[in-house]
Design a protein around this motif. Sequence first.
Motif, PDB file in Angstrom:
ATOM      1  N   ASN A   1       0.831  -1.203   0.000  1.00  0.00           N
ATOM      2  CA  ASN A   1       0.000   0.000   0.000  1.00  0.00           C
ATOM      3  C   ASN A   1       0.869   1.257   0.000  1.00  0.00           C
ATOM      4  OD1 ASN A   1      -2.679   1.369   0.416  1.00  0.00           O
ATOM      5  ND2 ASN A   1      -1.688   1.997   2.320  1.00  0.00           N
ATOM      6  N   LEU A   2       1.919   1.256   0.812  1.00  0.00           N
ATOM      7  CA  LEU A   2       2.841   2.387   0.858  1.00  0.00           C
ATOM      8  C   LEU A   2       3.533   2.564  -0.492  1.00  0.00           C
ATOM      9  CD1 LEU A   2       4.320   4.582   2.447  1.00  0.00           C
ATOM     10  CD2 LEU A   2       5.872   2.825   3.323  1.00  0.00           C
ATOM     11  N   GLN A   3       3.886   1.466  -1.093  1.00  0.00           N
ATOM     12  CA  GLN A   3       4.519   1.490  -2.415  1.00  0.00           C
ATOM     13  C   GLN A   3       3.623   2.189  -3.440  1.00  0.00           C
ATOM     14  OE1 GLN A   3       7.551   0.629  -4.507  1.00  0.00           O
ATOM     15  NE2 GLN A   3       7.325  -1.517  -3.990  1.00  0.00           N
ATOM     16  N   GLY A   4       2.327   1.878  -3.403  1.00  0.00           N
ATOM     17  CA  GLY A   4       1.393   2.479  -4.346  1.00  0.00           C
ATOM     18  C   GLY A   4       1.227   3.975  -4.149  1.00  0.00           C
ATOM     19  N   ILE A   5       1.307   4.420  -2.892  1.00  0.00           N
ATOM     20  CA  ILE A   5       1.131   5.842  -2.578  1.00  0.00           C
ATOM     21  C   ILE A   5       2.330   6.676  -3.026  1.00  0.00           C
ATOM     22  CG2 ILE A   5       0.935   7.461  -0.624  1.00  0.00           C
ATOM     23  CD1 ILE A   5      -0.770   5.363   0.783  1.00  0.00           C
ATOM     24  N   LEU A   6       3.491   6.047  -3.163  1.00  0.00           N
ATOM     25  CA  LEU A   6       4.717   6.767  -3.519  1.00  0.00           C
ATOM     26  C   LEU A   6       4.579   7.623  -4.777  1.00  0.00           C
ATOM     27  CD1 LEU A   6       7.777   4.371  -3.009  1.00  0.00           C
ATOM     28  CD2 LEU A   6       7.320   6.525  -1.843  1.00  0.00           C
ATOM     29  N   HIS A   7       3.776   7.172  -5.712  1.00  0.00           N
ATOM     30  CA  HIS A   7       3.721   7.828  -7.018  1.00  0.00           C
ATOM     31  C   HIS A   7       2.633   8.902  -7.110  1.00  0.00           C
ATOM     32  CE1 HIS A   7       6.499   4.805  -8.708  1.00  0.00           C
ATOM     33  NE2 HIS A   7       5.872   3.970  -7.906  1.00  0.00           N
ATOM     34  N   ASN A   8       2.027   9.247  -5.988  1.00  0.00           N
ATOM     35  CA  ASN A   8       0.876  10.155  -6.034  1.00  0.00           C
ATOM     36  C   ASN A   8       1.189  11.614  -5.729  1.00  0.00           C
ATOM     37  OD1 ASN A   8      -0.590   7.845  -6.519  1.00  0.00           O
ATOM     38  ND2 ASN A   8      -1.413   7.672  -4.449  1.00  0.00           N
ATOM     39  N   TYR A   9       2.454  11.948  -5.387  1.00  0.00           N
ATOM     40  CA  TYR A   9       2.694  13.276  -4.823  1.00  0.00           C
ATOM     41  C   TYR A   9       3.891  14.026  -5.406  1.00  0.00           C
ATOM     42  CZ  TYR A   9      -0.811  12.200  -1.317  1.00  0.00           C
ATOM     43  OH  TYR A   9      -1.984  11.885  -0.685  1.00  0.00           O
TER      44      TYR A   9
ATOM     45  N   SER B   1      14.295   4.826  -6.013  1.00  0.00           N
ATOM     46  CA  SER B   1      15.181   4.268  -4.982  1.00  0.00           C
ATOM     47  C   SER B   1      14.388   3.686  -3.820  1.00  0.00           C
ATOM     48  CB  SER B   1      16.139   5.348  -4.462  1.00  0.00           C
ATOM     49  OG  SER B   1      17.020   5.782  -5.471  1.00  0.00           O
ATOM     50  N   ILE B   2      13.444   4.464  -3.293  1.00  0.00           N
ATOM     51  CA  ILE B   2      12.660   4.002  -2.148  1.00  0.00           C
ATOM     52  C   ILE B   2      11.723   2.872  -2.561  1.00  0.00           C
ATOM     53  CG2 ILE B   2      10.974   4.669  -0.397  1.00  0.00           C
ATOM     54  CD1 ILE B   2      13.817   5.739   0.043  1.00  0.00           C
ATOM     55  N   SER B   3      11.182   2.960  -3.766  1.00  0.00           N
ATOM     56  CA  SER B   3      10.320   1.889  -4.264  1.00  0.00           C
ATOM     57  C   SER B   3      11.088   0.573  -4.327  1.00  0.00           C
ATOM     58  CB  SER B   3       9.785   2.254  -5.650  1.00  0.00           C
ATOM     59  OG  SER B   3       8.970   1.224  -6.175  1.00  0.00           O
ATOM     60  N   GLY B   4      12.336   0.641  -4.772  1.00  0.00           N
ATOM     61  CA  GLY B   4      13.159  -0.561  -4.837  1.00  0.00           C
ATOM     62  C   GLY B   4      13.424  -1.149  -3.463  1.00  0.00           C
ATOM     63  N   LEU B   5      13.662  -0.289  -2.475  1.00  0.00           N
ATOM     64  CA  LEU B   5      13.912  -0.764  -1.113  1.00  0.00           C
ATOM     65  C   LEU B   5      12.657  -1.382  -0.497  1.00  0.00           C
ATOM     66  CD1 LEU B   5      16.136   2.153   0.217  1.00  0.00           C
ATOM     67  CD2 LEU B   5      16.852  -0.211  -0.161  1.00  0.00           C
ATOM     68  N   LEU B   6      11.507  -0.779  -0.767  1.00  0.00           N
ATOM     69  CA  LEU B   6      10.254  -1.351  -0.272  1.00  0.00           C
ATOM     70  C   LEU B   6       9.998  -2.712  -0.914  1.00  0.00           C
ATOM     71  CD1 LEU B   6       7.935   1.808  -0.259  1.00  0.00           C
ATOM     72  CD2 LEU B   6       8.869   0.619   1.737  1.00  0.00           C
ATOM     73  N   ASP B   7      10.327  -2.817  -2.190  1.00  0.00           N
ATOM     74  CA  ASP B   7      10.157  -4.087  -2.896  1.00  0.00           C
ATOM     75  C   ASP B   7      11.060  -5.165  -2.299  1.00  0.00           C
ATOM     76  OD1 ASP B   7       9.029  -5.601  -5.204  1.00  0.00           O
ATOM     77  OD2 ASP B   7      11.127  -5.661  -5.836  1.00  0.00           O
ATOM     78  N   GLU B   8      12.301  -4.805  -1.983  1.00  0.00           N
ATOM     79  CA  GLU B   8      13.224  -5.753  -1.359  1.00  0.00           C
ATOM     80  C   GLU B   8      12.710  -6.183   0.019  1.00  0.00           C
ATOM     81  OE1 GLU B   8      17.073  -4.001  -1.185  1.00  0.00           O
ATOM     82  OE2 GLU B   8      17.254  -3.759  -3.364  1.00  0.00           O
ATOM     83  N   PHE B   9      12.162  -5.233   0.758  1.00  0.00           N
ATOM     84  CA  PHE B   9      11.617  -5.532   2.081  1.00  0.00           C
ATOM     85  C   PHE B   9      10.456  -6.524   1.951  1.00  0.00           C
ATOM     86  CE2 PHE B   9      10.152  -3.298   6.285  1.00  0.00           C
ATOM     87  CZ  PHE B   9      10.391  -4.485   6.966  1.00  0.00           C
ATOM     88  N   GLN B  10       9.573  -6.273   0.988  1.00  0.00           N
ATOM     89  CA  GLN B  10       8.453  -7.186   0.763  1.00  0.00           C
ATOM     90  C   GLN B  10       8.942  -8.595   0.435  1.00  0.00           C
ATOM     91  OE1 GLN B  10       6.192  -4.277  -1.991  1.00  0.00           O
ATOM     92  NE2 GLN B  10       4.625  -5.720  -1.322  1.00  0.00           N
ATOM     93  N   LYS B  11       9.906  -8.694  -0.459  1.00  0.00           N
ATOM     94  CA  LYS B  11      10.408 -10.005  -0.874  1.00  0.00           C
ATOM     95  C   LYS B  11      11.029 -10.760   0.297  1.00  0.00           C
ATOM     96  CE  LYS B  11      11.218  -8.807  -5.723  1.00  0.00           C
ATOM     97  NZ  LYS B  11      12.225  -8.531  -6.777  1.00  0.00           N
ATOM     98  N   SER B  12      11.626 -10.029   1.233  1.00  0.00           N
ATOM     99  CA  SER B  12      12.234 -10.683   2.393  1.00  0.00           C
ATOM    100  C   SER B  12      11.190 -11.284   3.327  1.00  0.00           C
ATOM    101  CB  SER B  12      13.095  -9.679   3.171  1.00  0.00           C
ATOM    102  OG  SER B  12      12.295  -8.744   3.887  1.00  0.00           O
ATOM    103  N   LEU B  13       9.926 -10.879   3.146  1.00  0.00           N
ATOM    104  CA  LEU B  13       8.831 -11.392   3.978  1.00  0.00           C
ATOM    105  C   LEU B  13       8.135 -12.587   3.337  1.00  0.00           C
ATOM    106  CD1 LEU B  13       7.297  -7.919   4.885  1.00  0.00           C
ATOM    107  CD2 LEU B  13       8.591  -9.392   6.439  1.00  0.00           C
ATOM    108  N   GLY B  14       8.508 -12.912   2.113  1.00  0.00           N
ATOM    109  CA  GLY B  14       7.886 -14.023   1.404  1.00  0.00           C
ATOM    110  C   GLY B  14       7.154 -13.540   0.167  1.00  0.00           C
ATOM    111  N   SER B  15       6.543 -14.470  -0.531  1.00  0.00           N
ATOM    112  CA  SER B  15       5.804 -14.129  -1.747  1.00  0.00           C
ATOM    113  C   SER B  15       4.477 -13.470  -1.395  1.00  0.00           C
ATOM    114  CB  SER B  15       5.564 -15.389  -2.581  1.00  0.00           C
ATOM    115  OG  SER B  15       4.874 -16.366  -1.822  1.00  0.00           O
ATOM    116  N   GLY B  16       3.802 -12.939  -2.410  1.00  0.00           N
ATOM    117  CA  GLY B  16       2.534 -12.254  -2.197  1.00  0.00           C
ATOM    118  C   GLY B  16       1.532 -13.121  -1.462  1.00  0.00           C
ATOM    119  N   PRO B  17       1.052 -12.686  -0.299  1.00  0.00           N
ATOM    120  CA  PRO B  17       0.153 -13.509   0.516  1.00  0.00           C
ATOM    121  C   PRO B  17      -1.308 -13.405   0.076  1.00  0.00           C
ATOM    122  CG  PRO B  17       0.600 -11.461   1.653  1.00  0.00           C
ATOM    123  CD  PRO B  17       1.393 -11.416   0.372  1.00  0.00           C
ATOM    124  N   ASP B  18      -2.111 -14.350   0.554  1.00  0.00           N
ATOM    125  CA  ASP B  18      -3.558 -14.287   0.324  1.00  0.00           C
ATOM    126  C   ASP B  18      -4.196 -13.223   1.217  1.00  0.00           C
ATOM    127  OD1 ASP B  18      -3.409 -16.362  -1.503  1.00  0.00           O
ATOM    128  OD2 ASP B  18      -3.685 -17.901   0.032  1.00  0.00           O
TER     129      ASP B  18
END
Length: 337
Positions: A211-219, A228-245
């Motif tokens: 959700n935070l990733q999506g908001i990044l592009h609105n302002y 840069s920040i989008s890439g770091l958020l993406d890396e953080f997400q991947k470290s938590l596992g694949s996309g959950p249900d």
Amino acid sequence: MTGTQVNKGYVLVLPKLKRDSDVRASDTPGKWDAQQKKAFQDVASSLDYKAPGAVKSVSSVPTMWARPLSMEMALHNPYYPIRAEMVQQWQGMLAALALAEVRRFPITAQFLDLGLEKDKNPFARSLYELLPDPVKALYALDGKNPWQDVYIFLWNEKPVGLSTPSTIVAPSEEGKWDGLPWWNKVTGQLESPQRHLNVSEKALLWRWLENLQGILHNYRGEAEAIDSISGLLDEFQKSLGSGPDQRLNLSNNPQFFGVAINRGVLEGINRPVKAEAQSSWVRLVPSQGKAQAKPLLIIDQDISPAWGKPPQDIWIHEEQTLASLQIQDLRNGMLDG
């Protein structure tokens, strides 16, 4: 910067520069040279720096804004000397905010407009006059430098970090996060939270980051900074596992931290996630014929080691786990249901 003893005294010695350094010395010793805004980034990238032992931070930026600017350089510059450690601290603070309601963390926020405070407080005036340039800003504010509006985060009513327009959050260098599982008491630093989270919490955090990733592009932010920040958020997400249900489930409280956090992309951290109710592991099953009996929960902190399960994996009542449970809730009857 290190100290070297010379003739029983100490002189400061700067780390040497890499051979392919972008930094060039002045042609005249003692002469001040005008530099472009990216000068600090060039210096950070050019240092040939390998510190012995554990490294907490690199504090050599001569400004009151040193800590958040160091975090900015670490997150936006892949060659920053201690980038990995700084990214972990950043992840740790984001996770603390995201899971504040789930874990019942004692974290609040206070809003500070330096434009208003500068005429009331000398320190605020100094901060205002030294506002960083918004060259890496993720959002713009009409008529003002986005660094002017700051949210101060407190843990047990003591400051532990702040918001920034270039990194979203920046934990303080020596904030005391007592009780936060991913705060290392020995080093005094936040760490990445993954090993302290259960499957449900990882899924909730994953969705919060999405959700935070999506908001990044609105302002109207700087495109390179957003990437840069989008890439770091993406890396953080991947470290938590694949996309959950797990679906995104945010707190119902629009001012969970005590104030509305609504400056630009910071709205993405305004509401933490809310856990979904799950079956209790400690509910006493009534005997046949006593189905209408009031639910009875058997709660003991020793359950965790006895069962070989971490406290965040033991569900007590609805969305509460043994890790988030507070005894005061029992005394106040907040777990009745």
